[in-house]
Design an enzyme around this catalytic site. Structure first.
Site, PDB file in Angstrom:
ATOM      1  N   ASP A  12       0.823  -1.207   0.000  1.00  0.00           N
ATOM      2  CA  ASP A  12       0.000   0.000   0.000  1.00  0.00           C
ATOM      3  C   ASP A  12       0.864   1.267   0.000  1.00  0.00           C
ATOM      4  O   ASP A  12       1.943   1.292   0.607  1.00  0.00           O
ATOM      5  CB  ASP A  12      -0.902  -0.018   1.249  1.00  0.00           C
ATOM      6  CG  ASP A  12      -2.008   1.023   1.153  1.00  0.00           C
ATOM      7  OD1 ASP A  12      -2.273   1.520   0.042  1.00  0.00           O
ATOM      8  OD2 ASP A  12      -2.589   1.360   2.192  1.00  0.00           O
ATOM      9  N   HIS A  29       2.971   3.659  -8.896  1.00  0.00           N
ATOM     10  CA  HIS A  29       2.864   2.232  -9.226  1.00  0.00           C
ATOM     11  C   HIS A  29       4.141   1.743  -9.915  1.00  0.00           C
ATOM     12  O   HIS A  29       4.613   0.644  -9.656  1.00  0.00           O
ATOM     13  CB  HIS A  29       1.645   1.980 -10.121  1.00  0.00           C
ATOM     14  CG  HIS A  29       0.343   2.260  -9.427  1.00  0.00           C
ATOM     15  ND1 HIS A  29       0.039   1.747  -8.196  1.00  0.00           N
ATOM     16  CD2 HIS A  29      -0.729   3.017  -9.778  1.00  0.00           C
ATOM     17  CE1 HIS A  29      -1.165   2.152  -7.821  1.00  0.00           C
ATOM     18  NE2 HIS A  29      -1.643   2.938  -8.764  1.00  0.00           N
ATOM     19  N   LEU A 122      10.966 -20.661  -5.204  1.00  0.00           N
ATOM     20  CA  LEU A 122      10.060 -19.666  -4.593  1.00  0.00           C
ATOM     21  C   LEU A 122       8.774 -19.639  -5.405  1.00  0.00           C
ATOM     22  O   LEU A 122       8.823 -19.613  -6.639  1.00  0.00           O
ATOM     23  CB  LEU A 122      10.724 -18.278  -4.633  1.00  0.00           C
ATOM     24  CG  LEU A 122       9.830 -17.069  -4.290  1.00  0.00           C
ATOM     25  CD1 LEU A 122       9.417 -17.093  -2.815  1.00  0.00           C
ATOM     26  CD2 LEU A 122      10.566 -15.757  -4.587  1.00  0.00           C
TER      27      LEU A 122
HETATM   28  C1  FPP Z   1      -1.866   0.032  -3.419  1.00  0.00           C
HETATM   29  O1  FPP Z   1      -1.419   1.356  -3.341  1.00  0.00           O
HETATM   30  C2  FPP Z   1      -1.255  -0.611  -4.580  1.00  0.00           C
HETATM   31  C3  FPP Z   1      -1.945  -1.143  -5.600  1.00  0.00           C
HETATM   32  C4  FPP Z   1      -3.406  -1.145  -5.706  1.00  0.00           C
HETATM   33  C5  FPP Z   1      -1.221  -1.748  -6.746  1.00  0.00           C
HETATM   34  C6  FPP Z   1       0.002  -2.534  -6.425  1.00  0.00           C
HETATM   35  C7  FPP Z   1       0.867  -2.573  -7.619  1.00  0.00           C
HETATM   36  C8  FPP Z   1       2.202  -2.539  -7.625  1.00  0.00           C
HETATM   37  C9  FPP Z   1       3.030  -2.607  -6.420  1.00  0.00           C
HETATM   38  C10 FPP Z   1       2.953  -2.423  -8.893  1.00  0.00           C
HETATM   39  C11 FPP Z   1       2.625  -3.417  -9.880  1.00  0.00           C
HETATM   40  C12 FPP Z   1       2.920  -4.783  -9.443  1.00  0.00           C
HETATM   41  C13 FPP Z   1       3.038  -5.789 -10.287  1.00  0.00           C
HETATM   42  C14 FPP Z   1       3.296  -7.153  -9.755  1.00  0.00           C
HETATM   43  C15 FPP Z   1       2.982  -5.594 -11.733  1.00  0.00           C
HETATM   44  P1  FPP Z   1      -2.471   2.550  -3.529  1.00  0.00           P
HETATM   45  O2  FPP Z   1      -2.498   2.892  -4.962  1.00  0.00           O
HETATM   46  O3  FPP Z   1      -3.780   2.145  -2.925  1.00  0.00           O
HETATM   47  O4  FPP Z   1      -1.785   3.676  -2.697  1.00  0.00           O
HETATM   48  P2  FPP Z   1      -2.494   4.843  -1.867  1.00  0.00           P
HETATM   49  O5  FPP Z   1      -3.076   4.191  -0.633  1.00  0.00           O
HETATM   50  O6  FPP Z   1      -1.361   5.744  -1.545  1.00  0.00           O
HETATM   51  O7  FPP Z   1      -3.528   5.445  -2.758  1.00  0.00           O
END
Ligand code: FPP
Length: 224
Positions: A12, A29, A122
């Site tokens: 997150d 991201h 893994l």
């Molecule tokens: C949550 O942060 C994150 C996500 C919904 C996406 C997770 C994706 C990645 C780490 C990158 C892509 C990964 C792969 C495996 C391709 P948020 O966007 O909710 O953050 P915020 O709480 O600050 O809004």
């Protein structure tokens, strides 16, 4: 010292990181993906057998289309560019969640899973379009349909995490303390670590510190 088999992570904070540092959530991201790569490497070093990453929840469809498209493009590029390398490193990829994406992405996910299916070092369980309540309801339905005796063991067979041991550790970055519909059954006895840092800022040292602390915890599993 506790054995460590399975680490699950709610990654997150990408959006906030992106807005703060680059004035764009999507940049967060992109940076988050770099952290994913670091944590995969570090998991191999620590001989972790399962790494489960919450990449997209059933609730994330509520986000703007532009952000959703960006995330899936990022995933597509990641798999296209990296799957051979992951395969060489003896990493198995397993998707948990419902694969109802574009036919191109579905094909890529299926072929990546198939290619790496025999790998042993893994297992990366990538949670995509995953929601724990949906998973639980479906498991109940299937158990009922098959007239199986109700038991923990039988029930677990109908979960998307069938054959995956329960997580030992749950990490949530981003300074938020909630489970967000993630592995509600499987996390029953996980040690939970809430991290203040946003996911793109999370690094190998933070990860190793958590693992070190986990090793020292007295895990009772209800005993004394
Ligand atoms: C949550 O942060 C994150 C996500 C919904 C996406 C997770 C994706 C990645 C780490 C990158 C892509 C990964 C792969 C495996 C391709 P948020 O966007 O909710 O953050 P915020 O709480 O600050 O809004």
């Amino acid at each position: 010292m506790n054995p460590l088999n399975h680490v699950a992570i709610i990654m997150d904070g990408n959006g906030r990181w992106g807005l703060k540092n680059k004035k764009s959530r999507n940049a967060g991201h992109k940076a988050g993906l770099k952290t994913v790569e670091k944590i995969i490497k570090e998991s191999l070093k620590n001989k972790v057998k399962h790494l489960t990453l919450y990449a997209f929840s059933t609730e994330n469809w509520k986000r703007p289309k532009k952000e959703i498209n960006f995330l899936f493009n990022l995933l597509e590029n990641f798999l296209q560019n990296r799957i051979n390398e992951l395969h060489k490193q003896d990493i198995k990829l397993k998707i948990i969640g419902v694969k109802n994406f574009s036919s191109k992405l579905n094909k890529l996910l299926n072929s990546s899973e198939k290619k790496t299916s025999k790998n042993k070092k893994l297992q990366i369980n990538l949670a995509l379009n995953y929601g724990s309540k949906f998973e639980l309801i479906n498991a109940f339905k299937d158990l009922h349909k098959n007239k199986d005796k109700i038991s923990e063991k039988n029930f677990s067979k109908y979960l998307q995490t069938k054959n995956i041991p329960d997580p030992d550790i749950l990490i949530r970055t981003g300074n938020t303390k909630r489970l967000s519909n993630f592995l509600l059954w499987q996390l029953a006895y996980a040690e939970i670590f809430f991290e203040k840092k946003l996911w793109p800022d999370f690094n190998e040292r933070d990860y190793n510190k958590i693992i070190k602390n986990f090793r020292k915890i007295k895990r009772n599993f209800g005993n004394i």
